[in-house]
Scaffold this active site. Sequence first.
Site, PDB file in Angstrom:
ATOM      1  N   GLU B 192     -11.683   7.849   1.947  1.00 55.58           N
ATOM      2  CA  GLU B 192     -11.161   7.436   3.262  1.00 55.58           C
ATOM      3  C   GLU B 192     -11.799   8.211   4.404  1.00 55.58           C
ATOM      4  OE1 GLU B 192      -9.232   8.439   0.719  1.00 55.58           O
ATOM      5  OE2 GLU B 192      -8.386   6.556   0.019  1.00 55.58           O
ATOM      6  N   HIS B 261       4.212   7.806  -0.334  1.00 55.24           N
ATOM      7  CA  HIS B 261       3.742   6.431  -0.120  1.00 55.24           C
ATOM      8  C   HIS B 261       4.681   5.608   0.739  1.00 55.24           C
ATOM      9  CE1 HIS B 261       0.415   6.984  -2.738  1.00 55.24           C
ATOM     10  NE2 HIS B 261       0.316   5.750  -3.153  1.00 55.24           N
TER      11      HIS B 261
HETATM   12  C1  LIG Z   1      -6.007   8.950  -0.875  1.00 54.36           C
HETATM   13  C2  LIG Z   1      -5.683   7.726  -1.653  1.00 54.36           C
HETATM   14  N1  LIG Z   1      -6.482   6.650  -1.544  1.00 54.36           N
HETATM   15  C3  LIG Z   1      -6.209   5.533  -2.239  1.00 54.36           C
HETATM   16  C4  LIG Z   1      -5.131   5.470  -3.061  1.00 54.36           C
HETATM   17  C5  LIG Z   1      -4.805   4.203  -3.851  1.00 54.36           C
HETATM   18  N2  LIG Z   1      -5.101   4.449  -5.252  1.00 54.36           N
HETATM   19  C6  LIG Z   1      -4.150   4.808  -6.130  1.00 54.36           C
HETATM   20  S1  LIG Z   1      -4.761   5.111  -7.638  1.00 54.36           S
HETATM   21  C7  LIG Z   1      -6.318   4.726  -7.166  1.00 54.36           C
HETATM   22  C8  LIG Z   1      -7.451   4.757  -8.126  1.00 54.36           C
HETATM   23  C9  LIG Z   1      -7.698   6.110  -8.653  1.00 54.36           C
HETATM   24  O1  LIG Z   1      -8.674   6.029  -9.635  1.00 54.36           O
HETATM   25  P1  LIG Z   1      -8.940   7.234 -10.592  1.00 54.36           P
HETATM   26  O2  LIG Z   1      -8.963   8.498  -9.814  1.00 54.36           O
HETATM   27  O3  LIG Z   1     -10.147   6.912 -11.376  1.00 54.36           O
HETATM   28  O4  LIG Z   1      -7.657   7.299 -11.518  1.00 54.36           O
HETATM   29  P2  LIG Z   1      -7.139   6.226 -12.602  1.00 54.36           P
HETATM   30  O5  LIG Z   1      -6.250   5.287 -11.875  1.00 54.36           O
HETATM   31  O6  LIG Z   1      -8.318   5.562 -13.177  1.00 54.36           O
HETATM   32  O7  LIG Z   1      -6.395   7.024 -13.590  1.00 54.36           O
HETATM   33  C10 LIG Z   1      -6.340   4.379  -5.822  1.00 54.36           C
HETATM   34  C11 LIG Z   1      -7.535   3.983  -5.088  1.00 54.36           C
HETATM   35  C12 LIG Z   1      -4.313   6.610  -3.126  1.00 54.36           C
HETATM   36  N3  LIG Z   1      -3.211   6.621  -3.888  1.00 54.36           N
HETATM   37  N4  LIG Z   1      -4.620   7.729  -2.435  1.00 54.36           N
END
Ligand SMILES: Cc1ncc(C[n+]2csc(CCOP(=O)(O)OP(=O)(O)O)c2C)c(N)n1
Lengths: 394, 459
Positions: B192, B261
Amino acid sequence: MASGRDTTVKGLQAKLGNLAESEYFTPPATKPAGPENDAEYAVKGLDSLADPAFHNAPLDITDWPHDRLRGFLHRMLTIRAVEERLGELVESGDVVCPVHLAIGQEAIPVAVSHHLTPADRVFGAHRSHGHYLALGGDIYQLFAEVLGRADGCSRGMGGSMHLFAPEVGFMGSVPIVAATVPVAVGAALAAKMDKGDAVAVSYFGDGAAEEGVVHESLNLASQMNLPVLFVCENNLYASHMDISQRQPSDSTARFAQANGIPHAVIDGNDVAGTARVAGEMITAARNGGGPSYLEAVTYRWRGHVGPDENTDVGIRRSTAEIAAWKRRDPVARLVAAMTSRGDMSGNEPGAMADAIRDHVDDCAARALEAPYPENSALMDLVYAGSPTPASGGR
Amino acid sequence: MPISILMPALSPTMTEGNLAKWHKKEGDTINSGDVLAEIETDKATMEVEAVDEGVLGKIVVKEGAEGVPVNAVIGLILADGEDAASLKDAAAAPAAVPSEAPAPASAVPTVPTIPAAPRSAAPAADPDYTGATVTMTLREALRDAIAEEMRADPRVFLMGEEVAQYQGAYKVSQGLLEEFGEKRIIDTPITEHGFTGLGVGAAMAGLRPIIEFMTFNFAMQAMDQLINSAAKTHYMSGGQMSTPIVFRGANGAASRVAAQHSQDFASWFASVPGLKVVAPYSGADAKGLLKSAIRDPNPIIFLENELLYGRSFEIPQDPDFTVPIGRARIARPGNDVTICAYSMMVGHALDAAETLAAEGIDAEVIDLRTLRPLDTETIVTSVKKTNRLVSVEEGWPYAGIGAELAAQMMEQAFDWLDAPVKRVCAVDVPMPYAANLEELALPKPADVVAAAKSVLYRN
Ligand SMILES: Cc1ncc(C[n+]2csc(CCOP(=O)(O)OP(=O)(O)O)c2C)c(N)n1
Ligand SMILES: [Mg+2]
């Protein structure tokens, strides 16, 4: 780079034994030569680790005693049973909040936690039921938390995405991606100042590795030589996006390399192998060796959020891909190795799973009956130490 | 270059006025502090004082002219050594470019509590749309707004997490990748802070980015770029650079996602000079305001609400339909008490108004729509009629939108108030997870009813 530390690949090999020769280290990427593809600039990729056709044989458990492996299996089956039950509670409408399941990824926290004590400081993120349970977090309290009940591990204030269990060393998981990574480094700083041998563990995903704060954290941990283990659970997806749509390499260990942090890229669905490498890294941290970075490649069987499989998203996520990854099942591969070595008889794993499921069902049933927090709890916890000052409004 | 005398604004929401009288004539010597002219609106009259010295070279807008836009050049002052020939270039120069001389000091309200007004005047009024409408969800209305503006202006593009392939975390960008392709509908990594800065840079370099935050919770990672780059660049570059960019996404309480959130960031952003902050409730406003936001030369924080995306509204289909930024809307006229709300809370205010009506209380509901610049004119007019104000928001009370409204009423409508302004807000706690506590933490229509009765001294 911190002084006196050998963080070259050679130094890392010396520290971790001859793993570099084994499958746990990724061979360098073999990109065609060209001005922009000079070896100097080539980034390593996951290669076969990202391909479910490979790494699905029974595990090599040669040096592992029977009871250790039984312990691993028990914890993995527990995590799976709890998460399957949570998925059912979502389907039945008892749980209405986002629930991120890590079914398929159970081996990593079980392997890492094997080397931890409640004095260590562990941090997770949105997909952290397994991190909590692998440390011995209470099953009933997890259900109670996800159901928003007063008995929950966060007293019903946090839900699935805000888990806390300091009594087992779980200092917290939060849903803001990457938010706990610098916090874990801070806990490592405290451990170093305390002069004990505690370590911090930071679990985060391949998506989190894209956030700037992860890079700041790696630099800080390296520069300050802090006892922290970074565990990147690379499941190849962030929400619905494939890693190839987000990064120029599918391996995140290059960020550790750039910060002079010893790193290993391993099959995260091999509980024995992961435990071996994590053990070396945690021991190094306890002995003043500073940070390490463990990239554990894995795959989640369910979608980003909720119990369904999310086959409709991403550029390669499909029924076929999920089926292929299920052949790299961390549980089945351990069971296969143990039964072939004679550690377990044919129906023992099934009986263990049944007993675990019964216990899990019982915990869930009790949690469903548990009381909600008192309404008076609303204002009680904003500040430590003193009652919440009123600030008007309403 | 002669110095321009600009049409000043009497209030942040004033867009035009009349030039009632010139006190000087062409050729007169001007000293700083001299009264140059008188301007008036339907509410007030004000003298325009000179800041600069010289000779009044030219009267551009004649005495008696009506509907003169704020910031239009009304006259030109020749400095020492300049002669009348230089007036020609000046007249040819575009009127009211932001880098020109400021309006005379006394004409711009300098009371520090009055927020800086955007220099570009808002369009005159709501177009009072009478064209064709279609029933569609607010989500689709937003998508259409983006698509229409993208068709009209090749500089517009959309960037954010999951906006392309996945069509948006809340499916707002459905179909856009297909129509506009990967070059203009751009998926980003989970970065972001990075892509917000990227958007600002692209805007400075001439593009018109729309940046989607999956939710505004993740805008916190990007706060530095939002405040220090997006909001301040125009000012700190002396008006030479601008950042025409829209930051949009879901804001406010969502259901059962707890502390990190579920929160309303409106008052955070609304406190920042340089940002415009928009928070629509209805689908038509969402569409019309988003189109205005995309066309606006400033950075806009466009706050949507997850729980409103799926609601259906009548949506204007004319691609020329826009809603001006900076104008509130009377969502329900009434005489007994004014209820101000924005976003989701407008629904609560309208529900409350129904309940109040059943008890014989006639509430006027104002949908603020824009939180900065705030349409205090509409609010003050209403309060002068009802003499009572209730503010409803999903944010925390402390330094919130309601706190600002209360202060503005003290300053601008004190003599008309028959009761202290009452705030209805979220309880002053991080959002709890447990269903019963979450319910207690958020404002409900019944709270609005109770607040309205309390300012009417009824129970
Ligand atoms: C700062 C932020 N940006 C976006 C999100 C939305 N979001 C939640 S989980 C996620 C994906 C995270 O991927 P990863 O770190 O690979 O973890 P996984 O879900 O694969 O375990 C996103 C983009 C968030 N929660 N926080
Ligand atoms: Mg991932």
